[in-house]
Every structure is written in structure tokens, then in C-alpha cells.
Design a protein around this motif. Structure first.
Motif, PDB file in Angstrom:
ATOM      1  N   MET A  94     -10.132   3.808  -3.604  1.00  0.00           N
ATOM      2  CA  MET A  94     -10.577   4.436  -4.843  1.00  0.00           C
ATOM      3  C   MET A  94     -11.977   3.963  -5.208  1.00  0.00           C
ATOM      4  O   MET A  94     -12.332   2.807  -4.956  1.00  0.00           O
ATOM      5  CB  MET A  94      -9.629   4.106  -6.001  1.00  0.00           C
ATOM      6  N   ARG A  95     -12.736   4.862  -5.794  1.00  0.00           N
ATOM      7  CA  ARG A  95     -14.037   4.518  -6.367  1.00  0.00           C
ATOM      8  C   ARG A  95     -13.951   4.766  -7.870  1.00  0.00           C
ATOM      9  O   ARG A  95     -13.570   5.859  -8.315  1.00  0.00           O
ATOM     10  CB  ARG A  95     -15.143   5.370  -5.748  1.00  0.00           C
ATOM     11  N   LEU A  96     -14.299   3.747  -8.659  1.00  0.00           N
ATOM     12  CA  LEU A  96     -14.287   3.848 -10.115  1.00  0.00           C
ATOM     13  C   LEU A  96     -15.677   3.513 -10.643  1.00  0.00           C
ATOM     14  O   LEU A  96     -16.438   2.779 -10.009  1.00  0.00           O
ATOM     15  CB  LEU A  96     -13.274   2.887 -10.734  1.00  0.00           C
ATOM     16  N   ASN A  97     -16.009   4.059 -11.815  1.00  0.00           N
ATOM     17  CA  ASN A  97     -17.217   3.598 -12.492  1.00  0.00           C
ATOM     18  C   ASN A  97     -16.857   2.385 -13.337  1.00  0.00           C
ATOM     19  O   ASN A  97     -15.699   1.991 -13.435  1.00  0.00           O
ATOM     20  CB  ASN A  97     -17.862   4.711 -13.322  1.00  0.00           C
ATOM     21  N   TRP A  98     -17.852   1.799 -13.995  1.00  0.00           N
ATOM     22  CA  TRP A  98     -17.611   0.566 -14.741  1.00  0.00           C
ATOM     23  C   TRP A  98     -16.898   0.808 -16.063  1.00  0.00           C
ATOM     24  O   TRP A  98     -16.575  -0.135 -16.778  1.00  0.00           O
ATOM     25  CB  TRP A  98     -18.928  -0.191 -14.953  1.00  0.00           C
ATOM     26  N   GLN A  99     -16.646   2.101 -16.397  1.00  0.00           N
ATOM     27  CA  GLN A  99     -15.823   2.413 -17.560  1.00  0.00           C
ATOM     28  C   GLN A  99     -14.349   2.555 -17.178  1.00  0.00           C
ATOM     29  O   GLN A  99     -13.504   2.801 -18.028  1.00  0.00           O
ATOM     30  CB  GLN A  99     -16.312   3.711 -18.234  1.00  0.00           C
ATOM     31  N   GLY A 100     -14.059   2.411 -15.876  1.00  0.00           N
ATOM     32  CA  GLY A 100     -12.678   2.480 -15.418  1.00  0.00           C
ATOM     33  C   GLY A 100     -12.207   3.864 -15.032  1.00  0.00           C
ATOM     34  O   GLY A 100     -11.016   4.075 -14.803  1.00  0.00           O
ATOM     35  N   GLU A 101     -13.128   4.825 -14.911  1.00  0.00           N
ATOM     36  CA  GLU A 101     -12.753   6.191 -14.554  1.00  0.00           C
ATOM     37  C   GLU A 101     -12.810   6.358 -13.037  1.00  0.00           C
ATOM     38  O   GLU A 101     -13.766   5.926 -12.397  1.00  0.00           O
ATOM     39  CB  GLU A 101     -13.702   7.196 -15.220  1.00  0.00           C
ATOM     40  N   VAL A 102     -11.781   6.987 -12.462  1.00  0.00           N
ATOM     41  CA  VAL A 102     -11.763   7.258 -11.026  1.00  0.00           C
ATOM     42  C   VAL A 102     -12.732   8.395 -10.730  1.00  0.00           C
ATOM     43  O   VAL A 102     -12.602   9.497 -11.261  1.00  0.00           O
ATOM     44  CB  VAL A 102     -10.350   7.619 -10.536  1.00  0.00           C
ATOM     45  N   ILE A 103     -13.729   8.126  -9.875  1.00  0.00           N
ATOM     46  CA  ILE A 103     -14.746   9.141  -9.573  1.00  0.00           C
ATOM     47  C   ILE A 103     -14.789   9.481  -8.090  1.00  0.00           C
ATOM     48  O   ILE A 103     -15.665  10.223  -7.645  1.00  0.00           O
ATOM     49  CB  ILE A 103     -16.141   8.676 -10.050  1.00  0.00           C
ATOM     50  N   GLY A 104     -13.839   8.953  -7.332  1.00  0.00           N
ATOM     51  CA  GLY A 104     -13.787   9.281  -5.911  1.00  0.00           C
ATOM     52  C   GLY A 104     -12.559   8.661  -5.265  1.00  0.00           C
ATOM     53  O   GLY A 104     -12.028   7.652  -5.734  1.00  0.00           O
ATOM     54  N   ARG A 105     -12.080   9.289  -4.182  1.00  0.00           N
ATOM     55  CA  ARG A 105     -10.907   8.769  -3.470  1.00  0.00           C
ATOM     56  C   ARG A 105     -11.007   9.171  -1.998  1.00  0.00           C
ATOM     57  O   ARG A 105     -11.307  10.324  -1.679  1.00  0.00           O
ATOM     58  CB  ARG A 105      -9.617   9.312  -4.093  1.00  0.00           C
ATOM     59  N   TYR A 106     -10.761   8.197  -1.105  1.00  0.00           N
ATOM     60  CA  TYR A 106     -10.772   8.456   0.336  1.00  0.00           C
ATOM     61  C   TYR A 106      -9.364   8.231   0.870  1.00  0.00           C
ATOM     62  O   TYR A 106      -8.803   7.143   0.736  1.00  0.00           O
ATOM     63  CB  TYR A 106     -11.755   7.523   1.039  1.00  0.00           C
ATOM     64  N   LYS A 107      -8.776   9.275   1.484  1.00  0.00           N
ATOM     65  CA  LYS A 107      -7.380   9.218   1.909  1.00  0.00           C
ATOM     66  C   LYS A 107      -7.208   9.251   3.426  1.00  0.00           C
ATOM     67  O   LYS A 107      -6.116   9.528   3.917  1.00  0.00           O
ATOM     68  CB  LYS A 107      -6.600  10.370   1.284  1.00  0.00           C
ATOM     69  N   GLY A 108      -8.281   8.964   4.143  1.00  0.00           N
ATOM     70  CA  GLY A 108      -8.187   9.087   5.603  1.00  0.00           C
ATOM     71  C   GLY A 108      -7.707   7.843   6.310  1.00  0.00           C
ATOM     72  O   GLY A 108      -8.046   7.644   7.482  1.00  0.00           O
ATOM     73  N   MET A 109      -6.909   6.965   5.645  1.00  0.00           N
ATOM     74  CA  MET A 109      -6.491   5.713   6.248  1.00  0.00           C
ATOM     75  C   MET A 109      -4.981   5.548   6.152  1.00  0.00           C
ATOM     76  O   MET A 109      -4.332   6.104   5.259  1.00  0.00           O
ATOM     77  CB  MET A 109      -7.205   4.531   5.590  1.00  0.00           C
ATOM     78  N   ASP A 110      -4.404   4.738   7.075  1.00  0.00           N
ATOM     79  CA  ASP A 110      -2.971   4.466   7.056  1.00  0.00           C
ATOM     80  C   ASP A 110      -2.636   3.211   6.255  1.00  0.00           C
ATOM     81  O   ASP A 110      -1.679   3.195   5.482  1.00  0.00           O
ATOM     82  CB  ASP A 110      -2.439   4.301   8.484  1.00  0.00           C
ATOM     83  N   GLU A 111      -3.417   2.137   6.467  1.00  0.00           N
ATOM     84  CA  GLU A 111      -3.145   0.881   5.787  1.00  0.00           C
ATOM     85  C   GLU A 111      -4.464   0.164   5.500  1.00  0.00           C
ATOM     86  O   GLU A 111      -4.823  -0.800   6.178  1.00  0.00           O
ATOM     87  CB  GLU A 111      -2.237  -0.006   6.635  1.00  0.00           C
ATOM     88  N   PRO A 112      -5.216   0.641   4.486  1.00  0.00           N
ATOM     89  CA  PRO A 112      -6.517   0.025   4.195  1.00  0.00           C
ATOM     90  C   PRO A 112      -6.357  -1.384   3.656  1.00  0.00           C
ATOM     91  O   PRO A 112      -5.536  -1.642   2.790  1.00  0.00           O
ATOM     92  CB  PRO A 112      -7.118   0.967   3.145  1.00  0.00           C
ATOM     93  N   LYS A 113      -7.181  -2.286   4.151  1.00  0.00           N
ATOM     94  CA  LYS A 113      -7.156  -3.685   3.685  1.00  0.00           C
ATOM     95  C   LYS A 113      -8.565  -4.063   3.257  1.00  0.00           C
ATOM     96  O   LYS A 113      -9.059  -3.582   2.259  1.00  0.00           O
ATOM     97  CB  LYS A 113      -6.602  -4.608   4.770  1.00  0.00           C
ATOM     98  N   GLY A 114      -9.253  -4.944   4.021  1.00  0.00           N
ATOM     99  CA  GLY A 114     -10.548  -5.436   3.595  1.00  0.00           C
ATOM    100  C   GLY A 114     -11.599  -4.352   3.487  1.00  0.00           C
ATOM    101  O   GLY A 114     -11.679  -3.456   4.336  1.00  0.00           O
TER     102      GLY A 114
END
Length: 579
Positions: free
Chosen positions: A487-507
């Protein structure tokens, strides 16, 4: 008919050549007739050279305005009484500087209206081009200047009207918005009151429940003690009577029965004495107390422009990759296989890692490729972030706090700790703000370095298991392995982007060109994703469960750990150069 000794004054209407010449008016009355040399604007008379010089020296006339031969009127200034009255009426505007003098002249050089004193003292005929207003005023009737001035006046008038209407409209809109603000404040206050009432009821219910339990225990104790007391009184009287009456057989049996009953009553008394009746104090919620010290809210200006975050990378460039070796990070006194859960580069030569299984923070020299210092902890560390060039912050999930650590003089030492309200895991620091992810409850918080909570973001549609976090000036990036997304959020806490191309994202970590490197532990790859999370591509594959990573912009090297449950991989950091 001419009067003896008097000369007829020449006027502009005289037809003879002689009369076309302008003569000295004072001399013309007494003789002899002399040509005019100048003109006195105050006396409104032409003067010969002699009268001109005397006029400048005479006490009564030395401040009069005199025009030389070039500037003086070229015709004799004779006016009828009505004309003179009209002309005098025109010159009734006082000079701003010399209040007793009227405006009668105009200076072309300075584009200003003058009185006689102004001309004498400041705008002399030798330094400025000055005209007597009646000599030049006739040409302004219906002139271009006249029409231009009227046009400008009309334009400014129209602008004023339009500006007034616009300000009235904007003021109305502003007042309307402020009315909405006041209503929102009331609603917000009502919601706060309702929530506080609910929290108050919860505490009251808890207190009442304890009171009811106390009352129940007291009633049970009273009943039990009363029953025991009565029974023992009966038993006491019976035993005493049997003994007095010397009924040995019955006394023997009664005593044996009494022993059994006494053991039962002792157990009963011991049981009811175990009731724990405590006294209580009320401890206010520190978070609520802190909130009450702040403002209810702020007024922010509306804007018609759509608010957009600063531009981020929208593309992922092709990279050349080469394996640069590996660093063994297992210390001689480590008891277990390493589990490197977090890492941060302080300098290109200095790497800090968290070893969870060995409960240690380690300092690694990337040049010598060795562990140069180790700080042993009493609990498992999770993630690490740099706060300053010599200060670190490490999340201690089990203890629900953040440990600050000094990394100066190439030595790791403990500093203070910061308690948080959950099982903290991921951490990133940007401009003295800590961004922390929590496993339970699943959420993200933005805090200052003193622990004051600035923002809390939660919700099942946002997080279910947020782990790693990284930040820059415009965005916060969070990996959630359970939601299989970043997830990508701005500093106000709003979600402004999402990347779903992964199975088990970690670092995850940001590169110097604002793309995101992310480990996919299940697919055994590391992806590079555009800053807006719109696209990504695999840059390293066929890895062994990549887990944590960091990026060195100066050397273009990517460091990452593995969690493969195999010492051949877990005890080493892998190094790849990406150019």
C-alpha cells in the motif's frame, strides 16, 4: 476720444501693426510707451524691462510670479468684469504646499499643478517648462486626453463594481462554509460526548460489576458465618449439657461428630476468607488526557484544485545485475541460526541489522565484510530504522516498545525506550516522525520521537498484517503479506496506491530514484515497483526466501537477508549490484 497724456492700450483686437505689439501696461498709463519685457501673473500686467526688475525688488511684489519674454502671454490681457470674475472663479483650488495660494500654472517636466510660490521657489522658468493654465487650457476641450481619462475612469469604476460583487459573493461563500464548519464542530463535539459517555458507562459498568460481586461475596459470607455460628452454638450447648449430665456414651458420639463438623466448618471459613476484596483508584487514560490538551481541530482552506501528492516514479527501468558476494553475520557467541529481520545502512560502509533468534543488534562493516559490534538484548528485535546519523530505533514486538540505540564511535549502546500501544513491528523514521506498523491490533501509527500519537490508520480494508514500512517526504509504503499487496499512503493516512502483483511481500525499501524494491518470499524474487505502484518487474529471481533488504544509492548495491531455515543462507547477507 483720446484723453490728453494717456495712450490707448493695445488689445488683441487692434488692427494696426503698432497695436499688435504688446506694451508695458504701467508705463502705458503714465507714458512713455515701452515694449513689454515680461508678465506678472499676480498683477495680470505686462511689464517693460525696468518695471520687471523693479517688480522683483519691491517689497509688495517681490514674491509675484514673473514670466519672461518667452513665457509671457503674447496679447494684452484685458478682460471684462464678467470674464475676470469667471477666471478668478476658476482659480479657487488651494496649493497643497502653500495653502494661501491658488493653483494657476502647470509644469510639463514634472507633470504637476503649481501655484505662484511653487513657480518662484521650485519650478523656475529657467529650469522647468511652465505654462500659465489659461494659455494652454483651451486645447483640452474634447481632446484625446479628455476621452482617455473618461475611459480610464469608466474602466476603474467597472472594476470596482465587479470587485465588490466578487467580494460579496466570496464573503457569502466563506460565511456559508464557516456556518458549515460551526455545524461540523457541534456534530464532532456531539460524537466526542457520545463516545466519552460510552467510555464512562464502560468504566461505571466495570465498577458496578465489582460492587455487585462484593455484595454477593458479602451476602455469602454473612449467610455462611450465621449458619456456622448457629450450628456451633447448638453443638456447644449440647456437648456442655451431656458433659454436665454425665451422659458419657452420647457425649463421646457428639464429640466425634463435632470433630468432623469442625473440620468442615474450618474449610468453609478458609474458603470464604479467600475472597479478595480490593480497594480501587481511577487512573485516567493518558492518551485521552493528552488529547484534551490539544485543540479540537483546525480550519483549513478549501481549494478548487485537486490535491495531488508530489510526482513519483511511474516507470521501472531495465537494470543490469551482478552478484557481488555475501557477508557472514553469525557471531562466534551466537547460540542459534541467524534470522535477520531488519537492516539499515548508516553509511556505505556501515550496516546495522537485527538478528531476531539471537536477540541482538549487530554492526556490520561492508568493506571488511564482518560483524564489528554486537548489542545483546533480553528480547527479540524486529525492525530497525535510523533516526539520526548516530541514533537508531528498534521495535521490540513482545515488549510493545521501541528501543533507541546509539551507534556513535562504531559502538552500539542502549538509550531510552518508548512504550507503544500494540505489538509494534515495522518502523521507519522521516523528519523526526516515526511510522510504526502493528501486528495486533493491525494498524499503522505516526508518532513524534517523544511518543505522541499524531495519526492512527486502521481498518480491515487497509491492513490485516502490515509488516515492513518505508517512507519519503510524500508517501508511506507498507507491505502486508496477508493481503498480498503493498500500500501507498500519504502523510494524512489516505490510501493513494496499491500494488497486488505479489504472493507474500515482506521487506521493502525505496531507491534513490523513488522506485520501490520489494521481497516476495513465496516466489523467491525481488521486484522493483514504480513509485505510484502502477507497475513492477522482477529484478532478481531464484533466491532463497528473501526477507529484509536495504539499498545503497552511492554504490548501487542491494543487500538482502534470507529466511530459508538453512544456515547456508540464513547466516549470510547477499549483495547484488544493480546498474
Amino acid at each position: 476720444m483720446a484723453v490728453p497724456g494717456k495712450k490707448t492700450l493695445a488689445t488683441a483686437s487692434t488692427s494696426s501693426d503698432e497695436d499688435l505689439q504688446v506694451y508695458c501696461q504701467p508705463c502705458d498709463e503714465e507714458g512713455p510707451r515701452r515694449p513689454a519685457y515680461g508678465y506678472c501673473t499676480d498683477c495680470q500686467e505686462h511689464l517693460c524691462e525696468t518695471c520687471f526688475k523693479v517688480h522683483k525688488k519691491h517689497k509688495l511684489s517681490k514674491h509675484h510670479i514673473l514670466l519672461d519674454n518667452e513665457s509671457m502671454p503674447k496679447t494684452l490681457q484685458l478682460s471684462s468684469t464678467s470674464d475676470h470674475t469667471s477666471m478668478s472663479a476658476d482659480f479657487r483650488t488651494p496649493c497643497p504646499k502653500h495653502k494661501r495660494e491658488m493653483i494657476k500654472f502647470y509644469c510639463h517636466d514634472h507633470k504637476t499643478l503649481l501655484c505662484s510660490v511653487c513657480v518662484t521657489l521650485e519650478h523656475t522658468v529657467t529650469s522647468c517648462k511652465v505654462n500659465y493654465i489659461p494659455d494652454i487650457s483651451a486645447k483640452v476641450i474634447n481632446s484625446k486626453e479628455y476621452h482617455d481619462i473618461l475611459k480610464v475612469i469608466d474602466n476603474i469604476t467597472d472594476q470596482c463594481h465587479k470587485m465588490l460583487e466578487d467580494v460579496k459573493k466570496m464573503t457569502g461563500n466563506s460565511n456559508s462554509s464557516l456556518a458549515d464548519v460551526l455545524a461540523d464542530i457541534k456534530t464532532f463535539r456531539k460524537e466526542i460526548n457520545q463516545r466519552l459517555d460510552e467510555l464512562e458507562r464502560q468504566v461505571e459498568d466495570a465498577a458496578k460489576a465489582i460492587q455487585q460481586e462484593n455484595a454477593k461475596n458479602l451476602k455469602t459470607t454473612e449467610t455462611t458465618c450465621d449458619d456456622v455460628t448457629k450450628s456451633l452454638k447448638t453443638m456447644f450447648d449440647s456437648i456442655k449439657h451431656l458433659n454436665t449430665s454425665k451422659q458419657a456414651d452420647r457425649l463421646f458420639m457428639e464429640l466425634k461428630s463435632a470433630e468432623k463438623m469442625i473440620r468442615y466448618y474450618e474449610n468453609t471459613i478458609q474458603h470464604i476468607s479467600a475472597y479478595d476484596v480490593e480497594e480501587y483508584n481511577f487512573k485516567p487514560n493518558e492518551i485521552i488526557s493528552t488529547l484534551l490538551e490539544t485543540s479540537l481541530g483546525t480550519l483549513t482552506k478549501k481549494t478548487n484544485k485537486q490535491t495531488r501528492p508530489p510526482p513519483t516514479s511511474t516507470s521501472v527501468k531495465s537494470r543490469n545485475t551482478s552478484h557481488q558476494g555475501e557477508i557472514c553475520v553469525k557471531s562466534s557467541n551466537d547460540e542459534s541460526r541467524c534470522y535477520i529481520t531488519g537492516m539499515i545502512l548508516l553509511t556505505p560502509d556501515l550496516l546495522i541489522i537485527t538478528d531476531k533468534t539471537n536477540k541482538a543488534i549487530k554492526m556490520v562493516d561492508t568493506r571488511s565484510q564482518s560483524v564489528t559490534d554486537k548489542l545483546q538484548l533480553d528480547t527479540e528485535p524486529s525492525k530497525v530504522s535510523s533516526v539520526t546519523s548516530t541514533e537508531l530505533a528498534v521495535t521490540l514486538t513482545n515488549k510493545k516498545n521501541i528501543q533507541f540505540i546509539s551507534a556513535s564511535s562504531k559502538k552500539l549502546t542502549k538509550k531510552h525506550t518508548l512504550n507503544v500501544d500494540g505489538e509494534c513491528f515495522g518502523i521507519s523514521c522521516h523528519e523526526k516522525k516515526l511510522v510504526v506498523t502493528y501486528l495486533r491490533p493491525a494498524k499503522l501509527q505516526i508518532l513524534d520521537t517523544n511518543g505522541t500519537i499524531l495519526t492512527t490508520i486502521r481498518g480491515e480494508n487497509i491492513f490485516t498484517n502490515p509488516t515492513f514500512v518505508t517512507t519519503n517526504s510524500s508517501s508511506i509504503y507498507v507491505s502486508d503479506w496477508n493481503m498480498k499487496s503493498i500500500m501507498r499512503l500519504n502523510w494524512q493516512g489516505e490510501v493513494i496506491g496499491r500494488y497486488k502483483g505479489m504472493d507474500e511481500p515482506k521487506g521493502i525499501i525505496l531507491s534513490d530514484d523513488e522506485t520501490v524494491f520489494a521481497c516476495d518470499q513465496h516466489r523467491n524474487v525481488i521486484e522493483e515497483i514504480s513509485g505510484d505502484l502502477s507497475k513492477g518487474k522482477v529484478v532478481l529471481k531464484d533466491l532463497k526466501s528473501p526477507f529484509a533488504l536495504c539499498w545503497c544509492a552511492q554504490t548501487k548495491k542491494l543487500y538482502f537477508s534470507c529466511f530459508f531455515t538453512d544456515t547456508r543462507y540464513d547466516n549470510y547477507l547477499q549483495i547484488f549490484r544493480l546498474s
